[in-house]
Design an enzyme around this catalytic site. Structure first.
Site, PDB file in Angstrom:
ATOM      1  CG  ASP A   1      -0.366   0.179   2.428  1.00 44.64           C
ATOM      2  OD1 ASP A   1       0.989  -0.451   2.591  1.00 44.64           O
ATOM      3  OD2 ASP A   1      -1.129   0.564   3.616  1.00 44.64           O
TER       4      ASP A   1
ATOM      5  CG  ASP B   1       3.948   0.088   1.646  1.00 47.58           C
ATOM      6  OD1 ASP B   1       3.491  -1.073   1.919  1.00 47.58           O
ATOM      7  OD2 ASP B   1       3.836   1.025   2.430  1.00 47.58           O
TER       8      ASP B   1
ATOM      9  CG  ASN C   1       0.422   3.527   4.226  1.00 50.35           C
ATOM     10  OD1 ASN C   1       0.414   3.463   5.495  1.00 50.35           O
ATOM     11  ND2 ASN C   1       1.408   3.019   3.763  1.00 50.35           N
TER      12      ASN C   1
HETATM   13  C1  BDR Z   1       2.834  -0.122   8.731  1.00 52.19           C
HETATM   14  O1  BDR Z   1       1.639   1.031   8.465  1.00 52.19           O
HETATM   15  C2  BDR Z   1       2.230   1.828   7.272  1.00 52.19           C
HETATM   16  O2  BDR Z   1       1.667   2.968   7.636  1.00 52.19           O
HETATM   17  C3  BDR Z   1       3.382   1.427   6.780  1.00 52.19           C
HETATM   18  O3  BDR Z   1       3.534   1.567   5.477  1.00 52.19           O
HETATM   19  C4  BDR Z   1       3.829  -0.164   7.402  1.00 52.19           C
HETATM   20  O4  BDR Z   1       3.322  -1.005   6.499  1.00 52.19           O
HETATM   21  C5  BDR Z   1       3.520   0.451   9.838  1.00 52.19           C
HETATM   22  O5  BDR Z   1       2.587   0.104  11.021  1.00 52.19           O
HETATM   23 CA    CA Z   2       2.655  -0.426   4.034  1.00 54.06          CA
END
Ligand code: BDR
Ligand code: CA
Length: 312
Positions: free
Chosen positions: A11, A16, A41
């Site tokens: 995402d 990522d 996200n």
């Molecule tokens: C995860 O949440 C997302 O904001 C980041 O991409 C990661 O995968 C961390 O809690």
């Molecule tokens: Ca992520």
């Protein structure tokens, strides 16, 4: 040895994006069969466009990017623009992608790719909410023996980052996570316990910025924005670089350590929704269903990341 075939389900999201780049920078070890994208996200129209932007940045427009589920299985979508910016890649300096989305739904791609492969060969590397992966398992249970391993970023033994009890990826789609952890697939979980030891210090960020390449500039720009959020929100110097830990684990498992344990996901209590209940001391007597990683050689991880990014 032939490179390990993987599907990255993500995402993007700053971290990522770095995970994708680390995978693309490692063609000797990893064969990225496709990228499946989920809402997390930021909404799906941004996450899928971001995956395409990163493919182009890495010179890998040949890899299919498949759009998947736009919302969790049972709950409304929760996003994290406050961390990653409105588009999800704030600070990257990347324009709109020219490459097209691949035809077909991400869940179909996962199902068809796994069914066409021999048993136990393809690795799934999820770095977002587990909606696509769970939807594939629910639609076609025959994929289960096909999965070699699921190495995912999500959950926590201890602290939460979206509620006091839960980590973001699991909180966003706890029902999907519950289905995945209960599936019987071989799971390795890299949660906040380990990713909060992989901090983006000034020195580590400077080393990436010093690469002086388009990839180095984009990653440094994204991680500066990401670090700024963590400094403002938590008063912390150096945000945790979560998702690339998944790819680093696939490349160099000796940088990590953990334990075989039982994990169950909370799906009923609003107070602790999305908590990964990790039986670290084996008090339930339940059989282990995951390897939970809790430690990392962070300097080794950043050395690997920086050296690989330099190759793109
Ligand atoms: C995860 O949440 C997302 O904001 C980041 O991409 C990661 O995968 C961390 O809690
Ligand atoms: Ca992520």
């Amino acid at each position: 040895m032939a490179p390990r075939p993987i599907i990255i389900d993500c995402d993007p999201g700053h971290d990522d994006a770095v995970a994708l780049l680390l995978a693309f920078a490692s063609p000797g070890e990893l064969d990225v069969l496709g990228i499946t994208v989920v809402a997390g996200n930021v909404p799906l129209d941004h996450t899928e466009a971001n995956a395409r932007r990163i493919c182009e940045l890495a010179g890998r427009a040949d890899v299919g990017v498949y759009a998947g589920c736009a919302a969790p299985l049972e709950r409304p979508l929760v996003t994290a623009e406050e961390v990653h910016g409105e588009t999800g890649l704030e600070g990257s300096g990347l324009g709109q992608p020219a490459m097209a989305l691949a035809d077909g739904h991400a869940v179909d791609f996962i199902v068809e790719t796994l069914l066409a492969a021999p048993d136990g060969v393809v690795t799934l590397a999820p770095t977002g909410p587990l909606t696509n992966v769970a939807a594939a398992m629910i639609r076609e249970p025959r994929i289960l023996p096909k999965i070699g391993e699921i190495v995912l970023m999500g959950g926590s033994i201890g602290l939460g980052n979206v509620t006091p009890a839960a980590e973001f990826n699991i909180y966003v789609d706890p029902h999907a996570a519950d289905a995945v952890f209960a599936s019987g697939a071989a799971i390795t979980m890299l949660g906040l316990d380990v990713t909060h030891k992989a901090l983006i210090t000034k020195e580590r960020l400077a080393a990436i910025g010093a690469l002086g390449t388009p990839v180095g500039d984009a990653v440094a720009g994204m991680l500066e924005v990401y670090n700024r959020h963590h400094a403002e929100r938590y008063g912390r110097v150096g945000g945790p670089l979560h998702d690339p830990c998944v790819i680093a684990y696939l490349l160099r498992p000796e940088l990590f350590s953990g334990r075989r344990v039982h994990v169950k996901v909370e799906t009923r209590s609003e107070l602790t929704m999305g908590r990964t209940v990790v039986d670290w001391l084996s008090v339930t007597g339940e059989a282990a269903n995951a390897t939970v990683i809790d430690d990392i050689d962070a300097d080794g991880f950043y050395a690997l990341l920086t050296e690989r990014l330099a190759q793109l």
